[in-house]
Design a protein around this motif. Structure first.
Motif, PDB file in Angstrom:
ATOM      1  N   SER A 283       0.829  -1.207   0.000  1.00  0.00           N
ATOM      2  CA  SER A 283       0.000   0.000   0.000  1.00  0.00           C
ATOM      3  C   SER A 283       0.863   1.256   0.000  1.00  0.00           C
ATOM      4  O   SER A 283       0.472   2.290   0.521  1.00  0.00           O
ATOM      5  CB  SER A 283      -0.941   0.006   1.218  1.00  0.00           C
ATOM      6  OG  SER A 283      -0.195   0.057   2.424  1.00  0.00           O
ATOM      7  N   GLU A 284       2.039   1.132  -0.563  1.00  0.00           N
ATOM      8  CA  GLU A 284       2.995   2.244  -0.637  1.00  0.00           C
ATOM      9  C   GLU A 284       2.945   2.850  -2.035  1.00  0.00           C
ATOM     10  O   GLU A 284       3.059   2.146  -3.035  1.00  0.00           O
ATOM     11  CB  GLU A 284       4.404   1.722  -0.344  1.00  0.00           C
ATOM     12  CG  GLU A 284       5.502   2.770  -0.424  1.00  0.00           C
ATOM     13  CD  GLU A 284       5.551   3.666   0.801  1.00  0.00           C
ATOM     14  OE1 GLU A 284       4.689   4.559   0.894  1.00  0.00           O
ATOM     15  OE2 GLU A 284       6.422   3.456   1.653  1.00  0.00           O
ATOM     16  N   THR A 285       2.762   4.172  -2.112  1.00  0.00           N
ATOM     17  CA  THR A 285       2.706   4.836  -3.417  1.00  0.00           C
ATOM     18  C   THR A 285       4.006   5.569  -3.751  1.00  0.00           C
ATOM     19  O   THR A 285       4.295   5.807  -4.921  1.00  0.00           O
ATOM     20  CB  THR A 285       1.538   5.840  -3.460  1.00  0.00           C
ATOM     21  OG1 THR A 285       1.664   6.762  -2.367  1.00  0.00           O
ATOM     22  CG2 THR A 285       0.203   5.104  -3.363  1.00  0.00           C
ATOM     23  N   ARG A 286       4.770   5.919  -2.727  1.00  0.00           N
ATOM     24  CA  ARG A 286       6.024   6.616  -2.973  1.00  0.00           C
ATOM     25  C   ARG A 286       7.145   5.610  -3.193  1.00  0.00           C
ATOM     26  O   ARG A 286       6.997   4.417  -2.945  1.00  0.00           O
ATOM     27  CB  ARG A 286       6.375   7.547  -1.799  1.00  0.00           C
ATOM     28  CG  ARG A 286       6.487   6.821  -0.465  1.00  0.00           C
ATOM     29  CD  ARG A 286       6.808   7.787   0.670  1.00  0.00           C
ATOM     30  NE  ARG A 286       8.149   8.314   0.513  1.00  0.00           N
ATOM     31  CZ  ARG A 286       9.235   7.712   0.994  1.00  0.00           C
ATOM     32  NH1 ARG A 286       9.120   6.569   1.644  1.00  0.00           N
ATOM     33  NH2 ARG A 286      10.424   8.247   0.826  1.00  0.00           N
ATOM     34  N   ASP A 287       8.271   6.087  -3.687  1.00  0.00           N
ATOM     35  CA  ASP A 287       9.415   5.210  -3.951  1.00  0.00           C
ATOM     36  C   ASP A 287      10.221   4.978  -2.679  1.00  0.00           C
ATOM     37  O   ASP A 287      11.354   5.433  -2.530  1.00  0.00           O
ATOM     38  CB  ASP A 287      10.307   5.817  -5.045  1.00  0.00           C
ATOM     39  CG  ASP A 287       9.677   5.698  -6.409  1.00  0.00           C
ATOM     40  OD1 ASP A 287       8.807   4.831  -6.580  1.00  0.00           O
ATOM     41  OD2 ASP A 287      10.046   6.471  -7.308  1.00  0.00           O
ATOM     42  N   GLY A 288       9.603   4.252  -1.754  1.00  0.00           N
ATOM     43  CA  GLY A 288      10.260   3.933  -0.493  1.00  0.00           C
ATOM     44  C   GLY A 288      10.726   2.491  -0.472  1.00  0.00           C
ATOM     45  O   GLY A 288      10.635   1.758  -1.459  1.00  0.00           O
ATOM     46  N   LEU A 289      11.190   2.058   0.673  1.00  0.00           N
ATOM     47  CA  LEU A 289      11.755   0.726   0.827  1.00  0.00           C
ATOM     48  C   LEU A 289      10.740  -0.393   0.569  1.00  0.00           C
ATOM     49  O   LEU A 289      11.116  -1.422  -0.002  1.00  0.00           O
ATOM     50  CB  LEU A 289      12.384   0.587   2.219  1.00  0.00           C
ATOM     51  CG  LEU A 289      13.233  -0.659   2.484  1.00  0.00           C
ATOM     52  CD1 LEU A 289      14.285  -0.878   1.407  1.00  0.00           C
ATOM     53  CD2 LEU A 289      13.886  -0.569   3.862  1.00  0.00           C
ATOM     54  N   PRO A 290       9.459  -0.250   0.961  1.00  0.00           N
ATOM     55  CA  PRO A 290       8.503  -1.306   0.615  1.00  0.00           C
ATOM     56  C   PRO A 290       8.437  -1.563  -0.890  1.00  0.00           C
ATOM     57  O   PRO A 290       8.426  -2.717  -1.327  1.00  0.00           O
ATOM     58  CB  PRO A 290       7.172  -0.768   1.156  1.00  0.00           C
ATOM     59  CG  PRO A 290       7.565   0.111   2.295  1.00  0.00           C
ATOM     60  CD  PRO A 290       8.833   0.775   1.841  1.00  0.00           C
ATOM     61  N   ARG A 291       8.422  -0.501  -1.679  1.00  0.00           N
ATOM     62  CA  ARG A 291       8.392  -0.672  -3.137  1.00  0.00           C
ATOM     63  C   ARG A 291       9.708  -1.264  -3.637  1.00  0.00           C
ATOM     64  O   ARG A 291       9.721  -2.094  -4.554  1.00  0.00           O
ATOM     65  CB  ARG A 291       8.117   0.663  -3.823  1.00  0.00           C
ATOM     66  CG  ARG A 291       6.673   1.097  -3.713  1.00  0.00           C
ATOM     67  CD  ARG A 291       6.453   2.484  -4.289  1.00  0.00           C
ATOM     68  NE  ARG A 291       6.677   2.523  -5.718  1.00  0.00           N
ATOM     69  CZ  ARG A 291       5.760   2.205  -6.638  1.00  0.00           C
ATOM     70  NH1 ARG A 291       4.563   1.793  -6.251  1.00  0.00           N
ATOM     71  NH2 ARG A 291       6.027   2.295  -7.915  1.00  0.00           N
ATOM     72  N   GLY A 292      10.803  -0.865  -3.035  1.00  0.00           N
ATOM     73  CA  GLY A 292      12.096  -1.404  -3.431  1.00  0.00           C
ATOM     74  C   GLY A 292      12.170  -2.909  -3.218  1.00  0.00           C
ATOM     75  O   GLY A 292      12.653  -3.650  -4.088  1.00  0.00           O
ATOM     76  N   PHE A 293      11.663  -3.387  -2.074  1.00  0.00           N
ATOM     77  CA  PHE A 293      11.687  -4.822  -1.798  1.00  0.00           C
ATOM     78  C   PHE A 293      10.710  -5.566  -2.703  1.00  0.00           C
ATOM     79  O   PHE A 293      10.986  -6.677  -3.159  1.00  0.00           O
ATOM     80  CB  PHE A 293      11.368  -5.081  -0.332  1.00  0.00           C
ATOM     81  CG  PHE A 293      11.534  -6.515   0.079  1.00  0.00           C
ATOM     82  CD1 PHE A 293      12.737  -7.182  -0.113  1.00  0.00           C
ATOM     83  CD2 PHE A 293      10.489  -7.211   0.669  1.00  0.00           C
ATOM     84  CE1 PHE A 293      12.902  -8.515   0.256  1.00  0.00           C
ATOM     85  CE2 PHE A 293      10.643  -8.541   1.047  1.00  0.00           C
ATOM     86  CZ  PHE A 293      11.847  -9.185   0.836  1.00  0.00           C
ATOM     87  N   CYS A 294       9.577  -4.938  -2.985  1.00  0.00           N
ATOM     88  CA  CYS A 294       8.599  -5.533  -3.898  1.00  0.00           C
ATOM     89  C   CYS A 294       9.213  -5.716  -5.286  1.00  0.00           C
ATOM     90  O   CYS A 294       9.080  -6.779  -5.902  1.00  0.00           O
ATOM     91  CB  CYS A 294       7.353  -4.648  -3.986  1.00  0.00           C
ATOM     92  SG  CYS A 294       6.082  -5.270  -5.104  1.00  0.00           S
ATOM     93  N   PHE A 295       9.911  -4.685  -5.790  1.00  0.00           N
ATOM     94  CA  PHE A 295      10.586  -4.794  -7.082  1.00  0.00           C
ATOM     95  C   PHE A 295      11.595  -5.938  -7.058  1.00  0.00           C
ATOM     96  O   PHE A 295      11.701  -6.717  -8.006  1.00  0.00           O
ATOM     97  CB  PHE A 295      11.313  -3.492  -7.425  1.00  0.00           C
ATOM     98  CG  PHE A 295      10.407  -2.322  -7.667  1.00  0.00           C
ATOM     99  CD1 PHE A 295       9.103  -2.497  -8.077  1.00  0.00           C
ATOM    100  CD2 PHE A 295      10.859  -1.020  -7.475  1.00  0.00           C
ATOM    101  CE1 PHE A 295       8.257  -1.424  -8.292  1.00  0.00           C
ATOM    102  CE2 PHE A 295      10.029   0.064  -7.692  1.00  0.00           C
ATOM    103  CZ  PHE A 295       8.724  -0.131  -8.099  1.00  0.00           C
ATOM    104  N   PHE A 296      12.350  -6.031  -5.966  1.00  0.00           N
ATOM    105  CA  PHE A 296      13.389  -7.045  -5.846  1.00  0.00           C
ATOM    106  C   PHE A 296      12.797  -8.456  -5.943  1.00  0.00           C
ATOM    107  O   PHE A 296      13.339  -9.320  -6.642  1.00  0.00           O
ATOM    108  CB  PHE A 296      14.115  -6.871  -4.513  1.00  0.00           C
ATOM    109  CG  PHE A 296      15.167  -7.919  -4.241  1.00  0.00           C
ATOM    110  CD1 PHE A 296      16.443  -7.790  -4.768  1.00  0.00           C
ATOM    111  CD2 PHE A 296      14.883  -9.032  -3.459  1.00  0.00           C
ATOM    112  CE1 PHE A 296      17.419  -8.757  -4.525  1.00  0.00           C
ATOM    113  CE2 PHE A 296      15.844  -9.996  -3.212  1.00  0.00           C
ATOM    114  CZ  PHE A 296      17.112  -9.853  -3.748  1.00  0.00           C
TER     115      PHE A 296
END
Length: 326
Positions: A283-296
């Motif tokens: 539920s993260e819209t900004r380019d934070g660590l949750p999105r980074g781990f999701c991409f990974f």
């Protein structure tokens, strides 16, 4: 004099209260500024976050976190392992921004979200659902229909599966009624019926599923294959020494040559029937660590970790359902 002393005491007390309130305000404002500063410095590859996950997915998630931390040493991700329903509840209530589970939000859960919040769902792998038996049990192959009949109580003894069996009443164990494995069983095998076997048992607190199955030849356990551990790991060798993985056939009369195991290859080929998708809910819209781990998780290195664990990567996109065709 007495009046003056009383007045002085009140002045001192008022001054003390004002100083105390000022001190508390400074602490609160400092905490707010620190929080904003943390949010501002949280990037795709750095920062500190807490995430939640289905407790059955601990092995695969720990492997992914190890690989992520090696590449991004300034990122600190702390997982909390819960049953699936609790994990999703944490995400819905905005206690965390990322959850690793085996399903998407349902309609009711989405209705609880504020209009300003969006929860996105990304698959990152597919996991075989394994049935494990005692190593003394020689009945190591079974058909889909026999497994379903076991869960529904239509089969209750090993002799009904094999008349030559020396084992007795089948006892089926699982970790928790609220975890993702049992939700899969209810949705995709028993199909939501409440008329299930009386020989279904939930583990007690502190019990280990592998030790439980190893303790009695009558026992059978239901796990996600990642719970065995990485195929080449010491953990896998220890668990494999305690239990055997049941081979399953889609045919009514199961034979060794048409039975398969819950690993990526047999899932990919469509031969092994019991498996589930694994999802990142974010539920993260900004380019934070949750999105980074999701991409990974969904990119090359994260997918190699999935494959190494014996799970099927998402590159095999033709897998679109979790139920077999009757």
């Amino acid at each position: 004099i007495s009046a003056c002393l009383v007045g002085s005491e009140m002045c001192i007390r008022d001054r003390y209260n004002k100083i105390l309130l000022l001190f508390v305000a400074i602490i609160v404002l400092s905490g707010c500024r620190h929080k904003k500063q943390q949010e501002a410095t949280d990037t795709l590859v750095s920062g500190v976050i807490t995430i939640v996950a289905d407790e059955n997915l601990q092995n695969i998630l720990e492997a992914e976190l190890d690989a992520f931390s090696v590449r991004f040493p300034e990122a600190f991700i702390f997982p909390q392992y819960l049953d699936e329903r609790q994990a999703i509840d944490y995400l819905v209530k905005d206690s965390v921004k990322l959850a690793i589970v085996g399903r998407n939000l349902d309609g009711y859960e989405r209705s609880l979200l504020p209009k300003t919040r969006v929860v996105n769902c990304y698959p990152f792998g597919y996991e075989g659902i394994a049935f494990i038996i005692n190593r003394q049990n020689k009945d190591s192959i079974m058909s889909m229909s026999q497994i379903r009949d076991l869960l529904l109580g239509r089969i209750s003894t090993w002799r009904q599966i094999n008349p030559q069996s020396s084992s007795d009443t089948v006892k089926i164990f699982f970790a928790s009624t609220q975890n993702g494995i049992m939700r899969y069983v209810a949705d995709s095998i028993t199909r939501g019926t409440e008329n299930v076997s009386r020989n279904l048992y939930s583990l007690k607190e502190g019990e280990n599923i592998f030790d439980k199955i190893a303790s009695n030849p009558n026992n059978i356990g239901i796990i996600g294959i990642n719970q065995m551990g990485n195929v080449n790991s010491r953990q896998y060798a220890q668990n494999d020494g305690k239990v055997r993985i049941l081979r399953v056939s889609k045919e009514v009369g199961a034979k060794l040559e048409d039975t398969y195991l819950p690993y990526a290859g047999d899932v990919y080929n469509g031969d092994y029937p019991f498996w589930r998708p694994l999802y990142v809910l974010i539920s993260e819209t900004r380019d934070g660590l949750p999105r980074g781990f999701c991409f990974f998780l969904t990119q090359q290195v994260g997918q190699k970790v999935v494959q190494k664990a014996g799970l099927m990567p998402i590159t095999d996109v033709h897998k679109i359902a979790t139920r077999w065709t009757d």
